[in-house]
Design a protein around this motif. Structure first.
Motif, PDB file in Angstrom:
ATOM      1  N   VAL A  55      -4.210 -14.572  -8.543  1.00 25.41           N
ATOM      2  CA  VAL A  55      -5.090 -13.991  -7.538  1.00 25.41           C
ATOM      3  C   VAL A  55      -4.218 -13.308  -6.503  1.00 25.41           C
ATOM      4  O   VAL A  55      -3.280 -13.905  -5.986  1.00 25.41           O
ATOM      5  N   VAL A  56      -4.540 -12.039  -6.217  1.00 29.65           N
ATOM      6  CA  VAL A  56      -3.775 -11.261  -5.255  1.00 29.65           C
ATOM      7  C   VAL A  56      -4.753 -10.687  -4.231  1.00 29.65           C
ATOM      8  O   VAL A  56      -5.718 -10.029  -4.615  1.00 29.65           O
ATOM      9  N   PRO A  57      -4.541 -10.931  -2.949  1.00 30.06           N
ATOM     10  CA  PRO A  57      -5.419 -10.325  -1.942  1.00 30.06           C
ATOM     11  C   PRO A  57      -5.355  -8.801  -2.037  1.00 30.06           C
ATOM     12  O   PRO A  57      -4.297  -8.228  -2.307  1.00 30.06           O
ATOM     13  N   SER A  58      -6.498  -8.133  -1.839  1.00 32.34           N
ATOM     14  CA  SER A  58      -6.534  -6.673  -1.990  1.00 32.34           C
ATOM     15  C   SER A  58      -5.619  -5.972  -0.988  1.00 32.34           C
ATOM     16  O   SER A  58      -5.131  -4.888  -1.262  1.00 32.34           O
ATOM     17  N   HIS A  59      -5.359  -6.580   0.155  1.00 35.88           N
ATOM     18  CA  HIS A  59      -4.503  -5.954   1.163  1.00 35.88           C
ATOM     19  C   HIS A  59      -3.009  -6.221   0.930  1.00 35.88           C
ATOM     20  O   HIS A  59      -2.175  -5.681   1.644  1.00 35.88           O
TER      21      HIS A  59
ATOM     22  N   ASP B  70      -1.892   5.611  -3.892  1.00 36.46           N
ATOM     23  CA  ASP B  70      -1.370   5.631  -2.524  1.00 36.46           C
ATOM     24  C   ASP B  70      -0.249   4.612  -2.366  1.00 36.46           C
ATOM     25  O   ASP B  70      -0.289   3.537  -2.968  1.00 36.46           O
ATOM     26  N   TYR B  71       0.732   4.962  -1.546  1.00 38.65           N
ATOM     27  CA  TYR B  71       1.831   4.052  -1.243  1.00 38.65           C
ATOM     28  C   TYR B  71       2.425   4.446   0.094  1.00 38.65           C
ATOM     29  O   TYR B  71       2.082   5.473   0.665  1.00 38.65           O
ATOM     30  N   ARG B  72       3.304   3.601   0.580  1.00 42.12           N
ATOM     31  CA  ARG B  72       4.051   3.945   1.788  1.00 42.12           C
ATOM     32  C   ARG B  72       5.497   3.566   1.559  1.00 42.12           C
ATOM     33  O   ARG B  72       5.815   2.780   0.682  1.00 42.12           O
TER      34      ARG B  72
ATOM     35  N   ARG C  51      -0.258  -0.914  -2.037  1.00 44.02           N
ATOM     36  CA  ARG C  51      -1.304  -1.909  -1.770  1.00 44.02           C
ATOM     37  C   ARG C  51      -2.006  -2.258  -3.073  1.00 44.02           C
ATOM     38  O   ARG C  51      -2.281  -1.390  -3.905  1.00 44.02           O
ATOM     39  N   ALA C  52      -2.297  -3.525  -3.236  1.00 42.58           N
ATOM     40  CA  ALA C  52      -2.990  -3.986  -4.444  1.00 42.58           C
ATOM     41  C   ALA C  52      -4.304  -3.249  -4.609  1.00 42.58           C
ATOM     42  O   ALA C  52      -4.685  -2.874  -5.728  1.00 42.58           O
ATOM     43  N   GLU C  53      -5.032  -2.986  -3.515  1.00 41.58           N
ATOM     44  CA  GLU C  53      -6.311  -2.289  -3.621  1.00 41.58           C
ATOM     45  C   GLU C  53      -6.124  -0.867  -4.156  1.00 41.58           C
ATOM     46  O   GLU C  53      -7.002  -0.349  -4.844  1.00 41.58           O
TER      47      GLU C  53
END
Length: 152
Positions: free
Chosen positions: A76-80, A109-111, A120-122
Motif C-alpha cells: 500500500v502506497v499513499p497517493s501523495h 509529472d515529476y519534480r 508522485r505515486a498519484e
C-alpha cells in the motif's frame, strides 16, 4: 515513507485461501449494504468488539484481498508519496531508463530534487489509468476493424 513498499506482502497458499473467503464475505456485505457510508467490523479476541470503519477503507481492503487471493504480492502506497525513478519504474513494471523517457516526454509529472527526479505515486497511477484506457480503445478498434473485414 522512505521506500515504495513497506515490502510487499507475498501470500502463501493458506493466506490466499483465507483472503478469498474474506473477500467473498466482504463483497457480499458491501453488495447488500450499498448506501452504507461506514461498515461495522467485529473483532473477536477475548470478547467481541465492533469497530466502525469508513466504507472506502473496506473497499480498499477488498482490493487487497482480491490480489492476495490470486497469490499476488501487495503493498500500500499513499497517493501523495514521492517515489524514486526506480520505485516508479517497478510500479509500472518497466525499466528505469524507459520511465525516465516517459518523464522527459511529459507523460508523467515529476519534480527534481537537486539532480534527482521524484515522481508522485498519484502521477504514476494516473498514467496507468490513461495507458489502460488507450489500450482498451486500441483493442476495441482492432475488434471493430476485424468485424468490418469479416475476419471474426
Amino acid at each position: 515513507m522512505n521506500s515504495l513498499a513497506l515490502d510487499p506482502i507475498q501470500p502463501d497458499g493458506a493466506d490466499a485461501a483465507v483472503a478469498d473467503e474474506a473477500l467473498q464475505r466482504i463483497k457480499g456485505y458491501l453488495g447488500r449494504h450499498r448506501d452504507q457510508r461506514s461498515v461495522p467490523l467485529v473483532v473477536e479476541d477475548d470478547g467481541c468488539e465492533t469497530l466502525i470503519v469508513p466504507r472506502g477503507a473496506v473497499e480498499l481492503l477488498a482490493r487487497v484481498l482480491a490480489h492476495m487471493a490470486a497469490g499476488t504480492g501487495v503493498s500500500v502506497v499513499p497517493s501523495h508519496a514521492e517515489l524514486t525513478t526506480q520505485q516508479a519504474a517497478e510500479m509500472l513494471n518497466v525499466s528505469r531508463p524507459f520511465l525516465v523517457g516517459l518523464l522527459e516526454a511529459g507523460e508523467i509529472d515529476y519534480r527534481k530534487v537537486g539532480t534527482h527526479r521524484r515522481v508522485r505515486a498519484e502521477s504514476v497511477l494516473a498514467y496507468l489509468r490513461e495507458d489502460d484506457k488507450r489500450r482498451r480503445e486500441a483493442a476495441d478498434e482492432l475488434t471493430r476493424l476485424t468485424q468490418e473485414m469479416g475476419l471474426d
